[in-house]
Motif scaffolding. Structure first.
Motif, mmCIF file in Angstrom:
data_model
loop_
_atom_site.group_PDB
_atom_site.id
_atom_site.type_symbol
_atom_site.label_atom_id
_atom_site.label_comp_id
_atom_site.label_asym_id
_atom_site.label_seq_id
_atom_site.Cartn_x
_atom_site.Cartn_y
_atom_site.Cartn_z
ATOM 1 N N ARG A 137 0.855 -1.341 0.016
ATOM 2 C CA ARG A 137 0.063 -0.014 -0.037
ATOM 3 C C ARG A 137 0.829 1.389 -0.213
ATOM 4 N N ASP A 138 1.904 1.240 0.629
ATOM 5 C CA ASP A 138 2.899 2.531 0.602
ATOM 6 C C ASP A 138 3.242 2.877 -0.820
ATOM 7 N N ARG A 153 -7.105 6.125 -2.404
ATOM 8 C CA ARG A 153 -6.274 5.395 -1.214
ATOM 9 C C ARG A 153 -6.490 3.674 -1.539
ATOM 10 N N VAL A 154 -5.427 3.011 -1.632
ATOM 11 C CA VAL A 154 -5.501 1.602 -1.402
ATOM 12 C C VAL A 154 -4.921 1.174 -0.102
ATOM 13 N N VAL A 155 -5.813 0.488 0.757
ATOM 14 C CA VAL A 155 -5.159 0.254 1.946
ATOM 15 C C VAL A 155 -5.369 -1.356 2.409
ATOM 16 N N HIS A 156 -5.965 -2.075 1.702
ATOM 17 C CA HIS A 156 -6.193 -3.373 2.019
ATOM 18 C C HIS A 156 -6.636 -4.272 1.027
ATOM 19 N N ARG A 157 -6.504 -5.691 1.107
ATOM 20 C CA ARG A 157 -6.855 -6.625 0.450
ATOM 21 C C ARG A 157 -8.251 -6.835 0.499
ATOM 22 N N ASN A 162 -7.320 -10.769 7.998
ATOM 23 C CA ASN A 162 -6.391 -9.794 8.241
ATOM 24 C C ASN A 162 -6.029 -8.768 6.797
ATOM 25 N N ALA A 163 -7.141 -8.535 6.264
ATOM 26 C CA ALA A 163 -6.990 -7.885 4.757
ATOM 27 C C ALA A 163 -6.098 -6.699 4.898
ATOM 28 N N ASP A 164 -6.092 -5.922 6.249
ATOM 29 C CA ASP A 164 -5.418 -4.631 6.110
ATOM 30 C C ASP A 164 -3.951 -4.638 6.858
ATOM 31 N N LYS A 165 -3.418 -5.800 7.136
ATOM 32 C CA LYS A 165 -2.305 -6.341 7.892
ATOM 33 C C LYS A 165 -1.169 -5.543 7.258
ATOM 34 N N ALA A 166 -0.161 -5.068 7.836
ATOM 35 C CA ALA A 166 0.835 -4.204 7.308
ATOM 36 C C ALA A 166 2.044 -4.946 6.666
ATOM 37 N N THR A 188 6.965 -4.580 4.903
ATOM 38 C CA THR A 188 6.104 -3.970 5.777
ATOM 39 C C THR A 188 5.526 -2.719 5.441
ATOM 40 N N ASP A 189 4.347 -2.342 5.529
ATOM 41 C CA ASP A 189 3.722 -1.055 5.156
ATOM 42 C C ASP A 189 3.400 -0.180 6.591
ATOM 43 N N ARG A 190 3.537 0.884 6.421
ATOM 44 C CA ARG A 190 2.854 1.771 7.475
ATOM 45 C C ARG A 190 1.443 1.660 7.629
ATOM 46 N N ASP A 191 1.252 2.123 8.914
ATOM 47 C CA ASP A 191 -0.169 1.609 9.587
ATOM 48 C C ASP A 191 -1.125 2.571 8.503
ATOM 49 N N ILE A 192 -2.394 2.265 8.461
ATOM 50 C CA ILE A 192 -3.467 2.946 8.042
ATOM 51 C C ILE A 192 -3.891 4.044 8.572
ATOM 52 N N ASN A 193 -4.097 5.304 8.113
ATOM 53 C CA ASN A 193 -4.762 6.598 8.681
ATOM 54 C C ASN A 193 -5.922 6.584 8.145
#
Length: 371
Positions: A137-138, A153-157, A162-166, A188-193
């Protein structure tokens, strides 16, 4: 043939083909228009003409389009991810769309080319998720910002635990003509804002783990792909030369052609022969409410999305016999009980018929205009 493209923006005081379409007496349109605010309808339409000197002319119309009004994009989010995956492969001299790869402990070999085929032919979630693992996602969001898609914004599978795991899966590419395997490891991506725009809380309740929660469903940590940016992304694919060089995606002409070919392909043309995959399986405009074959003179380059009661499509439509070309994008919410995640939505009796008829109304106007 290379075209120059001129874009004409039409203001409200001028005749708007979208409003003409919505004034139709057809019941499939009237059912939605009678309570259009509830259905959160947004529509964009671009006429495409060609001047005597070969210049392509875009004339844009809109209806109720608000980038700061949230709707869930569902599978339409696969469009920018597929595009960025093709661009990513082009950027590495040792990789291409047909380079085999393995993801984590999966013994099956995949290719980005095949993932793209499945994404557009039947909107396959696993193919999208694999491309998400490759890019992350980053990278996806940074690249979209660089290309002028500032609100997407694309932040999850999709449709996976656990679709949004980093953390992301390890990937191994096998170029074949080099001795070394190319690995993408320990990513590893950053956490979701959370996103904060209008309409981020929807409905009066939602189902979570089989239990009804009597409060609006919060979409602030979901994907977002506003209709305006879906529409402009189609334009960037079919006419990249109209945009500043810095805003064009760095696709080779071969990759762009293959991407457009995948978008156009009917399921049967993409190796899906089961009767459940009829021509309009993932093509709603004009044909979505029928299982009949789509006429071969009609070519639809598109991506649809449907989830949480929201139906969305963005499409470049060509009639090769009547010299008609246009771009149409629309979204509609169909959730009569205002409960989300209960799988009780009016896709088949309200949403898809509306989008199909909207496409027919626009096509009819374009045919009359060209006659």
């Amino acid at each position: 043939m290379k075209y120059w493209v001129f874009i004409v923006v039409i203001f409200a005081s001028c005749s708007n083909p979208i409003e003409t379409a919505l004034s139709s007496k057809n019941e499939l349109i009237k059912t939605v228009v009678s309570d259009i605010k509830k259905h959160e309808v947004q529509i964009l339409f671009t006429q495409i003409d060609t001047s005597d000197s070969g210049e392509m002319i875009f004339t844009d119309y809109e209806y109720n389009v608000h980038t700061d009004q949230y709707f869930y994009p569902a599978n339409t989010i696969k469009l920018p991810v597929a595009l960025l995956a093709a661009e990513f492969m082009d950027a590495n001299e040792n990789l291409n769309l047909d380079t085999p790869y393995i993801i984590d402990d999966d013994d099956n070999l995949h290719t980005v080319s095949d993932d793209i085929r499945q994404i557009f032919a039947v909107s396959d979630n696993e193919s999208y998720n694999r491309l998400y693992e490759i890019l992350g996602r980053d990278y996806i969001n940074n690249r979209l910002r660089e290309k002028g898609l500032n609100n997407t914004r694309v932040v999850h599978r999709l449709s996976t635990p656990n679709a949004d795991k980093a953390s992301r899966s390890n990937i191994r590419f096998f170029p074949g003509y080099t001795e070394d395997v190319i690995e993408l490891k320990n990513q590893t991506d950053r956490d979701i804002n959370p996103v904060t725009i209008q309409g981020i809380n929807k409905g009066k309740g939602y189902i979570e783990d089989g239990v009804l929660k009597e409060s609006p469903m919060n979409f602030s940590e979901k994907n977002y792909f506003p209709l305006e940016e879906q529409h402009v992304l189609i334009k960037k694919l079919i006419a990249p030369e109209v945009f500043p060089a810095a805003e064009r995606f760095d696709l080779s002409e071969e990759s762009r052609t293959r991407l457009l070919s995948a978008m156009k392909a009917l399921p049967s043309e993409a190796k899906y022969t089961s009767p459940e995959y009829y021509d309009s399986y993932v093509k709603f405009f004009m044909y979505g409410d029928s299982k009949d074959d789509i006429p071969r003179n009609i070519k639809v380059y598109n991506k649809v999305g449907y989830a949480y009661g929201t139906l969305t499509e963005t499409a470049y439509i060509i009639d090769t016999e009547n010299d008609i070309r246009f771009i149409l994008s629309a979204t509609i919410l169909v959730n009569e009980n205002a409960i989300f995640n209960d799988d009780t939505y009016e896709y088949e009796n309200i949403g898809i018929p509306f989008l199909a008829q909207l496409g027919r109304e626009i096509y009819k106007q374009e045919k009359e205009r060209k006659d």
